[in-house]
Design an enzyme around this catalytic site. Structure first.
Site, PDB file in Angstrom:
ATOM      1  N   ARG A 160     -11.664 -65.459  47.664  1.00 55.07           N
ATOM      2  CA  ARG A 160     -12.947 -65.443  48.376  1.00 55.07           C
ATOM      3  C   ARG A 160     -13.086 -66.668  49.279  1.00 55.07           C
ATOM      4  O   ARG A 160     -13.701 -66.590  50.354  1.00 55.07           O
ATOM      5  CB  ARG A 160     -14.094 -65.358  47.375  1.00 55.07           C
ATOM      6  CG  ARG A 160     -14.195 -64.005  46.687  1.00 55.07           C
ATOM      7  CD  ARG A 160     -15.189 -64.019  45.537  1.00 55.07           C
ATOM      8  NE  ARG A 160     -16.517 -64.442  45.974  1.00 55.07           N
ATOM      9  CZ  ARG A 160     -17.494 -64.776  45.123  1.00 55.07           C
ATOM     10  NH1 ARG A 160     -17.283 -64.747  43.814  1.00 55.07           N
ATOM     11  NH2 ARG A 160     -18.666 -65.141  45.594  1.00 55.07           N
ATOM     12  N   ARG A 178     -10.287 -62.177  34.901  1.00 56.49           N
ATOM     13  CA  ARG A 178     -11.725 -62.239  34.620  1.00 56.49           C
ATOM     14  C   ARG A 178     -12.509 -62.125  35.921  1.00 56.49           C
ATOM     15  O   ARG A 178     -13.064 -63.105  36.427  1.00 56.49           O
ATOM     16  CB  ARG A 178     -12.054 -63.551  33.903  1.00 56.49           C
ATOM     17  CG  ARG A 178     -11.335 -63.712  32.567  1.00 56.49           C
ATOM     18  CD  ARG A 178     -11.580 -65.092  31.994  1.00 56.49           C
ATOM     19  NE  ARG A 178     -10.869 -65.287  30.729  1.00 56.49           N
ATOM     20  CZ  ARG A 178     -10.848 -66.433  30.055  1.00 56.49           C
ATOM     21  NH1 ARG A 178     -11.479 -67.495  30.541  1.00 56.49           N
ATOM     22  NH2 ARG A 178     -10.186 -66.528  28.914  1.00 56.49           N
ATOM     23  N   ASP A 233     -15.288 -61.626  38.698  1.00 54.41           N
ATOM     24  CA  ASP A 233     -16.677 -62.062  38.704  1.00 54.41           C
ATOM     25  C   ASP A 233     -17.636 -60.891  38.901  1.00 54.41           C
ATOM     26  O   ASP A 233     -17.229 -59.771  39.229  1.00 54.41           O
ATOM     27  CB  ASP A 233     -16.899 -63.083  39.826  1.00 54.41           C
ATOM     28  CG  ASP A 233     -16.249 -64.418  39.538  1.00 54.41           C
ATOM     29  OD1 ASP A 233     -16.031 -64.735  38.355  1.00 54.41           O
ATOM     30  OD2 ASP A 233     -15.967 -65.145  40.504  1.00 54.41           O
ATOM     31  N   TYR A 268      -4.581 -59.059  45.536  1.00 55.19           N
ATOM     32  CA  TYR A 268      -6.003 -58.890  45.791  1.00 55.19           C
ATOM     33  C   TYR A 268      -6.210 -58.359  47.206  1.00 55.19           C
ATOM     34  O   TYR A 268      -5.426 -58.651  48.123  1.00 55.19           O
ATOM     35  CB  TYR A 268      -6.749 -60.222  45.661  1.00 55.19           C
ATOM     36  CG  TYR A 268      -6.973 -60.682  44.238  1.00 55.19           C
ATOM     37  CD1 TYR A 268      -8.104 -60.293  43.528  1.00 55.19           C
ATOM     38  CD2 TYR A 268      -6.051 -61.518  43.611  1.00 55.19           C
ATOM     39  CE1 TYR A 268      -8.310 -60.727  42.217  1.00 55.19           C
ATOM     40  CE2 TYR A 268      -6.256 -61.956  42.302  1.00 55.19           C
ATOM     41  CZ  TYR A 268      -7.389 -61.552  41.621  1.00 55.19           C
ATOM     42  OH  TYR A 268      -7.589 -61.984  40.329  1.00 55.19           O
TER      43      TYR A 268
END
Length: 259
Positions: free
Chosen positions: A197, A50, A52, A110
Site C-alpha cells: 500500500r 494477516r 488488514d 499482491y
C-alpha cells in the site's frame, strides 16, 4: 490428527481483517466457526497472511489440524454451504504435520487496483482505490522497476510492523493500464506491514508529478518513511497468491491418503 491446507478467496469489505480480534468480525473467526461445526470439534486456523481490514484475497492459505474423517478435497464443498457468500474455500489438501502456512512461504503476490476515472465507478468502488486526477503511467512504470531486486525496505513499513529484518527481495513488478483502470502487481519473497500500500501510494504521487521517478531509490538510501508517499487505501489491495516450496507438500507414506 491430520493437517489440512485450504486456499480461500474473500471480499474483505465487511471484515476487520483476517486475524481474529475483539473489536470486529474477522475472516479467521468466520472460517473457524464453520470448520468447527463441520468437523464437530474446535478448530483453530493459521493463515499465511494477516490481511488488514478491507483488504481482499484471491489466494489466502490457511492450515488447521483435525481428527475429522472429511476427505481433504471435500472441504470446499462442505464449507461453502456454511460460509457467507463473501468467503469461498477453493481447495483443500492434506499436508505434512510440520507444514506451516505462514512460516513456510517462499513468496507472495499482491495486486493493487486503481480506478483513475473522473467520477468513480459504482461497480469497482469496493475493490479499486479511486483517484480522480489523471495519472501519468509512464513515470509510474519507470519508478516501479527500481523496486526489483534485494533492498532494505525499512522506509516501506508502517508503524506497528514487527519484522525482525527489513531486507526483502522483489522478484517481479508490473504496472499496466486498461482504460481507466491501473493495476499494480508485485511479487516478492516476503512483505513488510503495509508495504504494498505504501508502494501504491507513492506511485500515485509519482503519477501526479508530486514525486520523481527516483523516489524509491532515495528511500532505499535514507531508510526514512517520510521519503515515500501516503499509504494507499486498503480496499484496492488483494492478496493474489501465496507460494510454497514443492517439498513442503510431500507426505510421508505412513500418513498419505490412499485411494
Amino acid at each position: 490428527m491430520k493437517r489440512i491446507l485450504l486456499t480461500l478467496e474473500y471480499d474483505g469489505t465487511a471484515y476487520s481483517g483476517w486475524q481474529r480480534q475483539y473489536n470486529g468480525l474477522a475472516v479467521q473467526q468466520v472460517l473457524e466457526e464453520a470448520l468447527s461445526r463441520a468437523a464437530g470439534e474446535t478448530i483453530t486456523v493459521t493463515g499465511a497472511s494477516r490481511t488488514d481490514a478491507g483488504v481482499h484475497a484471491r489466494g489466502q492459505a490457511a492450515h488447521f489440524d483435525t481428527s475429522s474423517t472429511i476427505p481433504p478435497e471435500k472441504y470446499p464443498f462442505v464449507l461453502n454451504t456454511m460460509l457467507p457468500r463473501d468467503i469461498r474455500v477453493q481447495t483443500g489438501r492434506e499436508v505434512p504435520p510440520e507444514f506451516h502456512a505462514r512460516f513456510m512461504t517462499c513468496g507472495k503476490r499482491y495486486t493493487y487496483r486503481i480506478d483513475n476515472s473522473r467520477h468513480g465507478s459504482a461497480i469497482l468502488r469496493l475493490t479499486h482505490a479511486h483517484v480522480p486526477v489523471p495519472l501519468d503511467i509512464e513515470p509510474m512504470q519507470k519508478a516501479a522497476q527500481t523496486l526489483l531486486g534485494r533492498h532494505d525496505f525499512a522506509a516501506f513499513q508502517a508503524s506497528g510492523g514487527t519484522a525482525k529484518t527489513t531486507v526483502r527481495t522483489i522478484r517481479d513488478v508490473a504496472l499496466a493500464q486498461d482504460g481507466a483502470v491501473i493495476t499494480l502487481t508485485v511479487e516478492g519473497d516476503a512483505f513488510l506491514y503495509n508495504m504494498v500500500r505504501i508502494i501504491a501510494g507513492t506511485l500515485i504521487e509519482i503519477g501526479h508529478g508530486k514525486r520523481g521517478t527516483d523516489a524509491f531509490s532515495r528511500a532505499f538510501d535514507s531508510l526514512d518513511r517520510l521519503d515515500l508517499g501516503v499509504t494507499a487505501p486498503p480496499h484496492g489491495l488483494e492478496l493474489t497468491q501465496v507460494f510454497y516450496p514443492e517439498q513442503a507438500f510431500i507426505l510421508p507414506d505412513s500418513i498419505r491418503w490412499h485411494e
